[in-house]
Scaffold this motif. Sequence first.
Motif, PDB file in Angstrom:
ATOM      1  N   HIS A  42      50.501  33.988  40.317  1.00  0.00           N
ATOM      2  CA  HIS A  42      50.716  35.418  40.088  1.00  0.00           C
ATOM      3  C   HIS A  42      49.663  36.257  40.798  1.00  0.00           C
ATOM      4  O   HIS A  42      49.973  37.139  41.603  1.00  0.00           O
ATOM      5  N   ALA A  82      51.710  49.427  36.327  1.00  0.00           N
ATOM      6  CA  ALA A  82      51.776  48.773  35.006  1.00  0.00           C
ATOM      7  C   ALA A  82      53.175  48.816  34.408  1.00  0.00           C
ATOM      8  O   ALA A  82      53.651  47.840  33.848  1.00  0.00           O
ATOM      9  N   ARG A  83      53.850  49.925  34.561  1.00  0.00           N
ATOM     10  CA  ARG A  83      55.157  50.078  33.927  1.00  0.00           C
ATOM     11  C   ARG A  83      56.249  49.230  34.561  1.00  0.00           C
ATOM     12  O   ARG A  83      57.364  49.205  34.069  1.00  0.00           O
ATOM     13  N   ARG A  84      55.951  48.621  35.674  1.00  0.00           N
ATOM     14  CA  ARG A  84      56.967  47.843  36.384  1.00  0.00           C
ATOM     15  C   ARG A  84      56.835  46.340  36.184  1.00  0.00           C
ATOM     16  O   ARG A  84      57.561  45.573  36.790  1.00  0.00           O
ATOM     17  N   THR A  85      55.874  45.927  35.370  1.00  0.00           N
ATOM     18  CA  THR A  85      55.714  44.484  35.151  1.00  0.00           C
ATOM     19  C   THR A  85      55.262  44.268  33.718  1.00  0.00           C
ATOM     20  O   THR A  85      54.896  45.213  33.014  1.00  0.00           O
ATOM     21  N   HIS A  86      55.309  43.041  33.294  1.00  0.00           N
ATOM     22  CA  HIS A  86      54.858  42.679  31.943  1.00  0.00           C
ATOM     23  C   HIS A  86      53.486  43.295  31.647  1.00  0.00           C
ATOM     24  O   HIS A  86      52.618  43.330  32.524  1.00  0.00           O
ATOM     25  N   GLU A  87      53.284  43.734  30.434  1.00  0.00           N
ATOM     26  CA  GLU A  87      52.096  44.523  30.087  1.00  0.00           C
ATOM     27  C   GLU A  87      50.781  43.791  30.332  1.00  0.00           C
ATOM     28  O   GLU A  87      49.764  44.416  30.646  1.00  0.00           O
ATOM     29  N   LEU A  88      50.766  42.474  30.211  1.00  0.00           N
ATOM     30  CA  LEU A  88      49.520  41.749  30.518  1.00  0.00           C
ATOM     31  C   LEU A  88      49.486  41.264  31.959  1.00  0.00           C
ATOM     32  O   LEU A  88      48.408  41.158  32.563  1.00  0.00           O
ATOM     33  N   ALA A  89      50.638  41.002  32.538  1.00  0.00           N
ATOM     34  CA  ALA A  89      50.678  40.757  33.980  1.00  0.00           C
ATOM     35  C   ALA A  89      50.127  41.981  34.702  1.00  0.00           C
ATOM     36  O   ALA A  89      49.450  41.858  35.736  1.00  0.00           O
ATOM     37  N   ALA A 135      46.364  41.828  34.912  1.00  0.00           N
ATOM     38  CA  ALA A 135      45.964  40.868  35.951  1.00  0.00           C
ATOM     39  C   ALA A 135      46.299  41.406  37.340  1.00  0.00           C
ATOM     40  O   ALA A 135      45.561  41.156  38.300  1.00  0.00           O
ATOM     41  N   ASP A 181      45.735  51.771  34.911  1.00  0.00           N
ATOM     42  CA  ASP A 181      45.925  50.936  33.716  1.00  0.00           C
ATOM     43  C   ASP A 181      44.635  50.870  32.901  1.00  0.00           C
ATOM     44  O   ASP A 181      43.657  50.228  33.294  1.00  0.00           O
ATOM     45  N   THR A 220      55.517  49.824  41.984  1.00  0.00           N
ATOM     46  CA  THR A 220      56.452  48.698  41.995  1.00  0.00           C
ATOM     47  C   THR A 220      56.127  47.647  43.045  1.00  0.00           C
ATOM     48  O   THR A 220      56.049  46.459  42.745  1.00  0.00           O
ATOM     49  N   THR A 239      55.003  43.692  42.244  1.00  0.00           N
ATOM     50  CA  THR A 239      56.013  42.680  42.545  1.00  0.00           C
ATOM     51  C   THR A 239      55.690  41.965  43.859  1.00  0.00           C
ATOM     52  O   THR A 239      56.548  41.272  44.415  1.00  0.00           O
ATOM     53  N   PRO A 258      56.937  38.002  44.778  1.00  0.00           N
ATOM     54  CA  PRO A 258      56.246  38.153  43.488  1.00  0.00           C
ATOM     55  C   PRO A 258      55.496  36.913  43.010  1.00  0.00           C
ATOM     56  O   PRO A 258      54.788  36.986  42.022  1.00  0.00           O
TER      57      PRO A 258
END
Lengths: 439, 439
Positions: free
Chosen positions: B133, B158-165, B168, B183, B305, B309, B314
């Motif tokens: 990742h 941040a809004r385009r991927t898992h909240e903890l991904a 990272a 973030d 985004t 990604t 990704p």
Amino acid sequence: MGVPSTALFTDQYELTMLQAALKAGTAERRSVFEVFTRRLPEGRRYGVVAGTGRVLDAVENFRFDEDQLGFLREQRIVDEQTLDWLAGYRFTGDIWGYPEGEVYFPGSPILRVEGSFAECVLLETVILSILNHDSAIAAAASRMASAAGERPLIEMGARRTHELAAVAAARAAYVGGFATTSDLAAGFRYGIPTVGTSAHAFTLLHDHERDAFKAQVDTLGPGTTLLVDTYDVAEAVRTAVEVAGPELGAVRIDSGDLLLVAHRVRQQLDELGATGTKIVVTSDLDEYAIASLAAAPVDAYGVGTQLVTGSGHPTASMVYKLVARAETADPGAPLVPVAKKSSGGKTSVGGRKWAARRLDADGVAEAEVVGTGPVPAELAGRQLLVRLVEDGRIVGREPLGVARERHIAARANLPLSATQLSRGEPVLVTEYAHERSGG
Amino acid sequence: MGVPSTALFTDQYELTMLQAALKAGTAERRSVFEVFTRRLPEGRRYGVVAGTGRVLDAVENFRFDEDQLGFLREQRIVDEQTLDWLAGYRFTGDIWGYPEGEVYFPGSPILRVEGSFAECVLLETVILSILNHDSAIAAAASRMASAAGERPLIEMGARRTHELAAVAAARAAYVGGFATTSDLAAGFRYGIPTVGTSAHAFTLLHDHERDAFKAQVDTLGPGTTLLVDTYDVAEAVRTAVEVAGPELGAVRIDSGDLLLVAHRVRQQLDELGATGTKIVVTSDLDEYAIASLAAAPVDAYGVGTQLVTGSGHPTASMVYKLVARAETADPGAPLVPVAKKSSGGKTSVGGRKWAARRLDADGVAEAEVVGTGPVPAELAGRQLLVRLVEDGRIVGREPLGVARERHIAARANLPLSATQLSRGEPVLVTEYAHERSGG
């Protein structure tokens, strides 16, 4: 495994907007935010709502603890008045949404968040993170599940995505139709059935493939799945049946021309009397590869990379937009529809919306109807939004299996072209039924 | 924000292999696992190692607690002997790796994990999740940073991927060359500078755009960034300068033809005397869009985004393979190189490897040399692997800024074609220098 607080899964501008609105006296204006997408990913026929249950957890845990407030103070991100307000933050409003597993289309009001501007604006990022990620995975899973038909799908993509995104991906895949996951954290956190037996490393650890197979069967029993493509597949299959007997559970093939190899292995297994031994294939599959194996003697598919990356579309394009707000901070003030109006193409439709799915004479879905104002009588029984949070209290929790069943039913109710893998337009047109012309 | 234990970020087969090896007496064979990729994403010139620091945290926190062991027992995933073994699990081996921020190529031994088979096999999934990742995001970030030149990049995905991904991803983007993130969790967890001011919702909340701008400037000061594309851009810019004065910090444009609009806005700002006011653009940018704005009067880019990604890629395709193991469980037993050999295309090179980057006469990198056995004298000073964990003790921790600086230096040392955005082959060829012919 739980994350203690979700309050910092937030873009900084949400806090600075809060501070400015508190100072301007507009923070308490009653507001309606909606989550929707302007388009599906290129070529996709439908979207799948996933993550709703995680959104409810995130809203419940959206509380600022001392460490977080200390960070915001130290970094001077907001002022003391705002920090005081954040310290007491609890969402007290209402959330309605499409239930998890439901399908959606461009313009579908997937989630509606209502409350004061201040309490709603803070939830933008965490809600979008969850829905954009989980729905992207669920949409890919649903296509793969359509392609696999009755054959089970195993989610095994943890190693290809962030370690916690992987847990959410396994959950979304289950909603979309997968049967099991290799990810232990997903079993632990969400109760999804877990599977797994061995990798090439296990064979390579031993002096001979036979030793590895024997070690595995000795402890996991003959019903286990043996991996047969470390050296020569035909020799491995022969050894596997010798070691486990014809009651060998399954063999796994993880490389090569799966169509060809599956046919050869099936024939060999049958000749060896292992007619009940299943074949699991697991190499770089996506929905197209799964479909291409429909006529092959394959019993289960394991999918990794393409599942957790949304099969080409790793995120949905959902946005969280203010669609209506009160004229004043007075609790009884009427709501005014609002919308961005610049010429840049990112315009949206203002007003608090309902949605319903209209059926044709055969009972098949024919349109997604989205409107403001009163719901037409003939659509009243077909409304899509359900109450998830009432006055800050979570009321929409449900077992994950319910979402999974709902998705199967929702997809089955779409026109047949929904499950074609080829690229095309959304299978339902979104119609707008507005109270007033502009909105 | 920390996750208490990383031990269940594990595919089930790692535990069943452990059980089988414990029973077979092979679990204690000394083993060497390596992380590498067979190829870069299509068209990419180099990869970027990111996530190493997170790997070290994950290894340190890889411990099974009572709840996790209870889950494994209840689900009958492994037997009691294995549970006992897991209860005492601590990684006691050695890890070497490319330092974070370094570039990599196909075949680069990015990470090498050495210890007993049992202790190493368990780390496969969590290590790959993190490196696959984070490296994918860092590679995209690096290309964007090359395209942006001296202009700063803001991570806002941040809004385009898992909240903890997302957290990272912000970290990996920083390693790859981004300057800041929106973030807050990334600021809190990793100390990355955070930024953000307002969204369209803030303008829409107010009765007039002027009220919104005034509210923002009143509390954040005239140095703030005003969002000018909610209604009419030209009118908004005029209002913004009226409200904030010519010391207005910046305006943000989030839609439309950015090239055209940026030129118009710059001219208008200059005419209004706001010659120091900056222009931030933030709409669906990727490295190509950034490059196309190189001649435009833009001062900073916000990327969402496409950053989170991986700009079309990704995930990296790193794998974790057993490359050597002892002939017996005896601590002094010699290591034997091992490798998958089937014809399926997933073959790999056996043996414990070193890597060095050979320079040409001008001091520019010209080859990635990977070998087993002794390191040639002329490459001894150019070795890439550094010690990260020694006898289970983390020794490779470093501040994130060090990785960021290392990446800048590593990229600068590549042939010039590395920073071309066009698709092409990896800029360095990987050469193998093997002790023996097969390996």
